[in-house]
Design a protein around this motif. Sequence first.
Motif, short mmCIF file in Angstrom:
data_model
loop_
_atom_site.label_atom_id
_atom_site.label_comp_id
_atom_site.label_asym_id
_atom_site.label_seq_id
_atom_site.Cartn_x
_atom_site.Cartn_y
_atom_site.Cartn_z
N UNK A 1 -13.68 1.47 5.94
CA UNK A 1 -13.38 1.87 4.57
C UNK A 1 -12.34 0.95 3.95
N UNK A 2 -12.32 1.00 2.63
CA UNK A 2 -11.25 0.40 1.83
C UNK A 2 -10.51 1.54 1.16
N UNK A 3 -9.19 1.56 1.31
CA UNK A 3 -8.35 2.55 0.62
C UNK A 3 -7.65 1.86 -0.54
N UNK A 4 -7.73 2.47 -1.73
CA UNK A 4 -7.12 1.87 -2.91
C UNK A 4 -6.60 2.94 -3.86
N UNK A 5 -5.48 2.63 -4.50
CA UNK A 5 -4.97 3.41 -5.63
C UNK A 5 -5.08 2.48 -6.84
N UNK B 1 0.84 -1.20 0.00
CA UNK B 1 0.00 0.00 0.00
C UNK B 1 0.87 1.24 0.00
N UNK B 2 0.31 2.34 -0.53
CA UNK B 2 0.95 3.64 -0.45
C UNK B 2 1.32 3.95 0.99
N UNK B 3 2.60 4.24 1.21
CA UNK B 3 3.13 4.33 2.57
C UNK B 3 2.48 5.43 3.39
N UNK B 4 2.27 6.61 2.81
CA UNK B 4 1.72 7.72 3.58
C UNK B 4 0.28 7.46 3.99
N UNK B 5 -0.45 6.62 3.25
CA UNK B 5 -1.80 6.24 3.66
C UNK B 5 -1.73 5.37 4.92
N UNK B 6 -0.77 4.46 4.95
CA UNK B 6 -0.60 3.64 6.15
C UNK B 6 -0.32 4.53 7.36
#
Length: 410
Positions: free
Chosen positions: A176-180, A135-140
Amino acid sequence: MTVTEPSRTAAPLPPLAARAAAVGGSPVRDILAVTARPEVINFAGGLPAPGLFDGEGIAAAFRAVLEETPERALQYATTEGEPALRTAIAARTTVRGLPTGADDVLVTTGSQQALSLLATALVEPGDTVLVENPCYLAALQAFAFAGARVVPVPCDEAGIDPAALEDLVALHRPKLLYTVPTFQNPTGRTLPADRRAAIARVAERLGLWIVEDDPYGELRFEGERVPWIATYPGAGDRTVLLSSFSKVMAPGLRLGWLRAPAGLLRACAVAKQAADLHTPTVNQLAAARYLADRDLDAHVAHVAGVYRERRDAMLAGLADALPEGSSWIRPEGGMFVWAKLPDGYDTTELLRTVITHDVAYVPGAPFFAGEPDRSTLRMCFVTQSPDEIAEGLRRLGAALRGGLRGARAS
């Protein structure tokens, strides 16, 4: 007579909040600090190529707003954003297949702030958030700082496995689900249309917010554009779309936005009032003027053409640079190539040797919410010329051949 002052004992300061003590900094930023020497060919960054910025066009836009409306450009603005910019963003979103009005848009100080606002508005400490793996690091970081329990969803080279997602939603009841989904950071992969439709169905049936982050989607080199998840049946009233001008105009403007259903957008606006009141007025007006006076789509097409050449140069050299048995994802756009070395290699340990050869990448381990795959790495291909990329891969190959034996994971 001598007077002796009593000894002074200072009481300890109250501690940091637990969330501040628990969440570390960015390993990518730490690596960039180590590799700042000009002789290093740095594949570790995630920065757009500065030589491709339209500096003249952006400067002209700033001059225009400061000369014509300085009293407005230098004044406070509304939290939701300047109407001219919100209208322009809404129009660009509509043209790309998602009908949007200016009132559906909140301008943010980069799309990273949009993530932070969403975490504030949606996530209570202990809530479960689902993310891609990796996953995108800054989102984590953003979700961890909000106190979320972050659970990775199994993925393959095409992205999220919808069946695995359904099982996890039923098990954990996440917020929520976070996705790029398009040219993902860090893997560069793109989620196919059938999986996007399946994710929309899962969210509608089981009750789930979808946070769809799209900072790279306009940087397509080949293939057909895949519609946003937000456009699929069932997703419209539960999807937040994030995007940014950072990768297509200039990151220093710090201009992003989110498109969300009205109630959530209002909550994010209140959170933004508490954070920074509003995104800088002059930057917003300059961006709106640039969009009115210049052809951003033509500029992006030029940038994407250059990036394609650089991607091709990196793909052409990987087989010689990486050890036999390695694999990588061929991105159709974006900024990154994701590679996996044979099992047993630790790219974090290898980096110690690689940096001594004046080349760098980002180890893959920090991008995983769960158990990391330590044999993975991310390389950004957009900031070097094809010749520099070839030389960087030559250095990388020499470094890996010299360091692999000593960097086997235990």
